[in-house]
Design an enzyme around this catalytic site. Structure first.
Site, PDB file in Angstrom:
ATOM      1  N   ARG A 191    -119.838  11.479  29.518  1.00  0.00           N
ATOM      2  CA  ARG A 191    -119.878  10.353  30.461  1.00  0.00           C
ATOM      3  C   ARG A 191    -121.281   9.764  30.604  1.00  0.00           C
ATOM      4  O   ARG A 191    -121.647   9.304  31.680  1.00  0.00           O
ATOM      5  CB  ARG A 191    -119.369  10.753  31.858  1.00  0.00           C
ATOM      6  CG  ARG A 191    -117.908  11.048  31.920  1.00  0.00           C
ATOM      7  CD  ARG A 191    -117.099   9.781  32.234  1.00  0.00           C
ATOM      8  NE  ARG A 191    -115.684  10.058  32.101  1.00  0.00           N
ATOM      9  CZ  ARG A 191    -114.899  10.380  33.139  1.00  0.00           C
ATOM     10  NH1 ARG A 191    -115.366  10.405  34.331  1.00  0.00           N
ATOM     11  NH2 ARG A 191    -113.620  10.630  32.926  1.00  0.00           N
TER      12      ARG A 191
ATOM     13  N   ARG B 168    -120.759   5.214  35.770  1.00  0.00           N
ATOM     14  CA  ARG B 168    -121.113   4.587  37.054  1.00  0.00           C
ATOM     15  C   ARG B 168    -122.456   5.009  37.636  1.00  0.00           C
ATOM     16  O   ARG B 168    -122.944   4.377  38.567  1.00  0.00           O
ATOM     17  CB  ARG B 168    -120.004   4.867  38.070  1.00  0.00           C
ATOM     18  CG  ARG B 168    -118.775   4.014  37.833  1.00  0.00           C
ATOM     19  CD  ARG B 168    -117.611   4.478  38.684  1.00  0.00           C
ATOM     20  NE  ARG B 168    -117.138   5.784  38.223  1.00  0.00           N
ATOM     21  CZ  ARG B 168    -116.083   6.410  38.714  1.00  0.00           C
ATOM     22  NH1 ARG B 168    -115.408   5.886  39.708  1.00  0.00           N
ATOM     23  NH2 ARG B 168    -115.721   7.577  38.217  1.00  0.00           N
TER      24      ARG B 168
ATOM     25  N   ARG C 265    -119.168  -3.416  34.543  1.00  0.00           N
ATOM     26  CA  ARG C 265    -117.878  -3.023  35.126  1.00  0.00           C
ATOM     27  C   ARG C 265    -117.398  -4.054  36.151  1.00  0.00           C
ATOM     28  O   ARG C 265    -116.192  -4.318  36.262  1.00  0.00           O
ATOM     29  CB  ARG C 265    -118.034  -1.639  35.775  1.00  0.00           C
ATOM     30  CG  ARG C 265    -116.800  -1.098  36.457  1.00  0.00           C
ATOM     31  CD  ARG C 265    -115.753  -0.666  35.443  1.00  0.00           C
ATOM     32  NE  ARG C 265    -114.750   0.204  36.031  1.00  0.00           N
ATOM     33  CZ  ARG C 265    -113.521  -0.190  36.390  1.00  0.00           C
ATOM     34  NH1 ARG C 265    -113.170  -1.445  36.230  1.00  0.00           N
ATOM     35  NH2 ARG C 265    -112.663   0.666  36.896  1.00  0.00           N
TER      36      ARG C 265
ATOM     37  N   ASP D 105    -111.149   5.735  26.624  1.00  0.00           N
ATOM     38  CA  ASP D 105    -110.587   6.714  27.561  1.00  0.00           C
ATOM     39  C   ASP D 105    -109.456   7.479  26.896  1.00  0.00           C
ATOM     40  O   ASP D 105    -108.772   6.942  26.023  1.00  0.00           O
ATOM     41  CB  ASP D 105    -110.063   6.024  28.832  1.00  0.00           C
ATOM     42  CG  ASP D 105    -109.921   7.030  29.968  1.00  0.00           C
ATOM     43  OD1 ASP D 105    -110.928   7.277  30.657  1.00  0.00           O
ATOM     44  OD2 ASP D 105    -108.836   7.601  30.124  1.00  0.00           O
TER      45      ASP D 105
ATOM     46  N   TYR E 167    -101.132  14.228  32.245  1.00  0.00           N
ATOM     47  CA  TYR E 167    -101.233  12.938  32.945  1.00  0.00           C
ATOM     48  C   TYR E 167     -99.928  12.147  32.820  1.00  0.00           C
ATOM     49  O   TYR E 167     -99.476  11.500  33.768  1.00  0.00           O
ATOM     50  CB  TYR E 167    -102.399  12.109  32.393  1.00  0.00           C
ATOM     51  CG  TYR E 167    -103.748  12.593  32.882  1.00  0.00           C
ATOM     52  CD1 TYR E 167    -104.254  12.167  34.108  1.00  0.00           C
ATOM     53  CD2 TYR E 167    -104.514  13.479  32.133  1.00  0.00           C
ATOM     54  CE1 TYR E 167    -105.487  12.611  34.565  1.00  0.00           C
ATOM     55  CE2 TYR E 167    -105.756  13.931  32.577  1.00  0.00           C
ATOM     56  CZ  TYR E 167    -106.237  13.487  33.799  1.00  0.00           C
ATOM     57  OH  TYR E 167    -107.449  13.937  34.254  1.00  0.00           O
TER      58      TYR E 167
END
Ligand code: CP3
Length: 340
Positions: free
Chosen positions: A24, A28, A37, A74, A149
């Site tokens: 990552r 962010r 973003r 992703d 998921y």
């Protein structure tokens, strides 16, 4: 002979200081990521926008000079490409449209990789913008993690529905995992053909599985991917990351066919040194919270890991992704500790 340090280590050489990159690393915690973003409200569309995805992939390379770049994408692009709707709820994480195990097992692997050709275009763009010494990493989620998921409809505390289904509906579960393995392998093959030097499989939910289930839902589908990638003539090293696998790590390393193993911060370092194959490159282990903490704790943890893995092919990394609240300066500190 390659002059990319990460590739050297993945081919079995020991380097001091070791190559370093962070899971990552595009994300962010970086103001320049948040700026891009803000212009990309739909996260899946962002991942499939080669211009924007290449830009955020390159941001941490420009800022820090990491030894590797991981393509911005992703693991949930595979269910999206196979026909399950995926979206991100602000502050809540991923959501997937509710589907029964029977419906999920009927989703076909064919054509999924083609629907993700935008990621391959991102890889090509990123390669063109990288320094020669920087290794480019392509990735995908491993089948069990992606299946959790898909079955749960998002993240979940203990993957209860998925684990129950693995025991009660083994036929359908194994069909879903095999289909995911095939679409994932095709996707990784295309990534390698588009410039990825290394491929990584994220098995983020390898934790909490008894051995017979681990062998069936983690090891077997991973081996199926590795075999299919190799059958296509792709020689790029494959890093496997069975996060939280604990005592199953050595079997995963020995039986899946992966070339290098990424380790999480919960795995005991001394035990890992003694129980993972001595010739297999190892990546990871720094607790993401120690990067958040910084200071003396960060310095001593870096020292501990460098000492523990000295003399072995080792790649410096975290045991999981960077948290959004990590001050960007702490990453500079980390690199200074590693590179001296
Ligand atoms: O820099 C990199 O490491 C490459 C990009 C990358 C992302 N996701 C970008 C991303 C990688 C390798 C992933 C893998 C991924 N995605 C995993 C496996 C690794 C892990 O963390 O265990 C998983 C489980 C996912 C699924 C996923 N995607 C989750 C749980 C989330 C978090 C949701 C949230 O709101 O925190 C995402 C979103 C995501 N993927 C972000 C990034 C940078 C944050 C999204 C944002 O910008 O709002």
């Amino acid at each position: 002979m390659t002059h990319r340090p990460l590739l050297q280590v993945l081919s079995g050489q020991t380097l001091s200081p070791p190559p370093v990159w962070l899971m990552r690393q595009a994300g962010r915690y970086l103001p320049e990521y948040r700026a891009v973003r803000a212009e990309q409200p739909d996260f899946i569309a962002f991942c499939l926008n080669p211009q924007a995805a290449a830009e955020v992939t390159l941001q941490p390379i420009r800022r820090y000079g990491f030894d590797a770049s991981i393509v911005f994408a992703d693991i949930l692009l595979i269910p999206h490409a196979m026909g399950q709707k995926v979206w991100f709820e602000k502050g809540e994480g991923p959501r997937l449209s509710p589907m029964s195990l029977e419906q999920l097992a009927a989703l076909k692997p064919e054509g999924a990789a083609k629907r993700l050709s935008a990621v391959c275009e991102t890889l090509t763009r990123v390669r063109a913008g990288l320094p020669e010494t920087c290794t480019l990493i392509g990735f995908a989620g491993a089948p069990w993690t992606v299946a959790t998921y898909m079955i749960e409809g998002g993240g979940s505390k203990d993957r209860w529905k998925a684990r129950t289904a693995a025991w009660s509906e083994p036929g359908m579960m194994d069909r879903l995992l095999a289909n995911l393995a095939d679409s994932t392998a095709d996707y990784l093959i295309e990534q390698a053909k588009s410039g990825a030097d290394v491929l990584k499989l994220f098995e983020s939910w390898a934790e909490g599985l008894p051995a017979p289930l681990f062998d069936r839902v983690v090891i077997a589908p991973t081996r199926r991917i590795v075999q299919r990638v190799r059958a296509a003539g792709i020689t790029a090293p494959i890093i496997g990351f069975p996060k939280g696998a604990g005592p199953h790590y050595p079997r995963y390393a020995a039986e899946t066919g992966i070339d290098a193993i990424a380790t999480d911060h919960g795995l005991d370092t001394g035990w890992a040194v003694n129980n993972l194959p001595a010739s297999m490159p190892v990546q990871g282990q720094l607790d993401p919270a120690v990067l958040r903490a910084g200071g003396a704790a960060l310095q001593s943890e870096v020292r501990r890991l460098l000492d523990a893995w000295a003399g072995r092919p080792y790649v410096f990394n975290l045991g999981h992704g960077i948290n959004p609240d990590v001050p960007p300066d702490h990453v500079s500190e980390l690199l200074a500790h590693i590179r001296g």
